[in-house]
Scaffold this motif. Sequence first.
Motif, mmCIF file in Angstrom:
data_model
loop_
_atom_site.group_PDB
_atom_site.id
_atom_site.type_symbol
_atom_site.label_atom_id
_atom_site.label_comp_id
_atom_site.label_asym_id
_atom_site.label_seq_id
_atom_site.Cartn_x
_atom_site.Cartn_y
_atom_site.Cartn_z
ATOM 1 N N PHE A 20 29.828 35.216 -84.823
ATOM 2 C CA PHE A 20 30.361 34.191 -83.917
ATOM 3 C C PHE A 20 30.943 34.954 -82.734
ATOM 4 C CE2 PHE A 20 34.086 31.637 -82.404
ATOM 5 C CZ PHE A 20 33.604 30.528 -81.978
ATOM 6 N N GLU A 21 31.715 35.894 -82.767
ATOM 7 C CA GLU A 21 32.407 36.595 -81.715
ATOM 8 C C GLU A 21 31.329 37.081 -80.625
ATOM 9 O OE1 GLU A 21 35.701 39.976 -80.854
ATOM 10 O OE2 GLU A 21 34.794 39.778 -82.783
ATOM 11 N N HIS A 27 27.707 33.731 -74.441
ATOM 12 C CA HIS A 27 27.730 32.507 -73.676
ATOM 13 C C HIS A 27 29.107 32.636 -72.923
ATOM 14 C CE1 HIS A 27 24.288 30.366 -75.379
ATOM 15 N NE2 HIS A 27 24.807 31.135 -76.493
ATOM 16 N N ARG A 28 29.546 33.693 -72.633
ATOM 17 C CA ARG A 28 30.462 34.054 -71.738
ATOM 18 C C ARG A 28 31.831 33.479 -72.170
ATOM 19 N NH1 ARG A 28 27.624 33.531 -65.710
ATOM 20 N NH2 ARG A 28 25.985 35.111 -65.954
ATOM 21 N N LYS A 29 32.156 33.504 -73.423
ATOM 22 C CA LYS A 29 33.456 32.924 -73.909
ATOM 23 C C LYS A 29 34.035 34.219 -74.667
ATOM 24 C CE LYS A 29 33.110 28.641 -72.805
ATOM 25 N NZ LYS A 29 34.051 27.980 -71.836
ATOM 26 N N LYS A 30 35.374 34.442 -74.305
ATOM 27 C CA LYS A 30 36.154 35.649 -74.828
ATOM 28 C C LYS A 30 36.724 34.896 -76.089
ATOM 29 C CE LYS A 30 38.785 39.630 -73.865
ATOM 30 N NZ LYS A 30 39.862 40.111 -72.690
ATOM 31 N N PHE A 189 33.842 24.859 -78.461
ATOM 32 C CA PHE A 189 33.598 24.871 -77.014
ATOM 33 C C PHE A 189 32.730 23.413 -76.429
ATOM 34 C CE2 PHE A 189 33.758 29.255 -77.993
ATOM 35 C CZ PHE A 189 35.204 29.623 -77.275
ATOM 36 N N CYS A 190 32.346 22.570 -77.446
ATOM 37 C CA CYS A 190 31.585 21.538 -76.789
ATOM 38 C C CYS A 190 32.074 20.160 -77.601
ATOM 39 C CB CYS A 190 29.959 21.815 -77.073
ATOM 40 S SG CYS A 190 29.396 22.994 -76.385
#
Length: 337
Positions: A20-21, A27-30, A189-190
């Motif tokens: 997942f990380e 998708h540009r999520k840290k 995130f959604c």
Amino acid sequence: MLILATSISGSGRKEYLKEFEKFAAKHRKKVKIYYVGEMIFTQAEKAGIKITKENVLNSNPNVLHALRSAVFENISANAEKDQKENDLIIISFHSFFYWKKIFSRAFDKLSLGKIKPEMFLTFINRSEDIENELNSRAQWKSEKLSNTEILLWQNVEAEVTASWADFADKPFYVVPVKQSISTLYKLVFCPQIEPVYVSMPMTHLKNKKDFDKIKKFIKKLDLYYTVFDPRTVEVGPAPTGQGKDMTVFHQTVCRDLYWLIKQSRKTIAYFPCVANSPGVINELREAYETSKDVWLIYPEKEGSPFITYFCGKLFNSENEFFAYLKDQLKLKPLKLD
């Protein structure tokens, strides 16, 4: 956002979170993940306390409590900085252990009081897969956990974590580790994408083409919703008859009705053909009577009244159903690779 994630040993939680990380980074999520178990060993080494992976659960409970408290103190001290530098922080640990045939707490109120999660998760897996994994580990091999014990341990883990979420008035999700990585991504995130439970006949289906239709339908449905699929954690058949252990059957009902359906906003039932399915009827009724939207895709215009009664919308084909999503609801597919 801060998430508290639990699971029992051998469930595959760590592997799922590492994937997942990577997926989130793509998708540009840290994402920053704290693996509390690993941190306890690091903390013990710093304090000069000798513990080993094979025998850590034999340690004095007060020692483990002190080490765990120090770990959560460190996490809490970095919370503000972490929130600024990351899109998501996950604290991954256990709520309970099952060791020497005893359920033992792996948490304390002081440690939990130091954090303020906005979501709670419990990762689950097929008990057979967990059993195989634990039997391959030196730490767990001698415990010889049965399939029934693993199912009960997993049940305790989920229910305890759910109770924390209830007390905190925050959302709780059970996530099978064989679900797509995008499942967790969309939950976090959604949030505008609705979580749904997909119901389908399984026990009495015999034709491979029908199973292929189900697989294809769910793959397409997942473009529009966050889909919880019971096939990802389906267990093998339980022995039947008087005096037999029915734990597998009971746990399956609990998982589908009281975890996966409960956490979903809709239940969508799909019949690839006309088939007998007591499971689907019970799932439709549970969702219907707990104020969920219930939709049914059924290949005949007139089905059993016990199927059609417990649904709000009835579709006679996949094409009709997906046309409704696109033309009436104006939903747009989201493909996450």
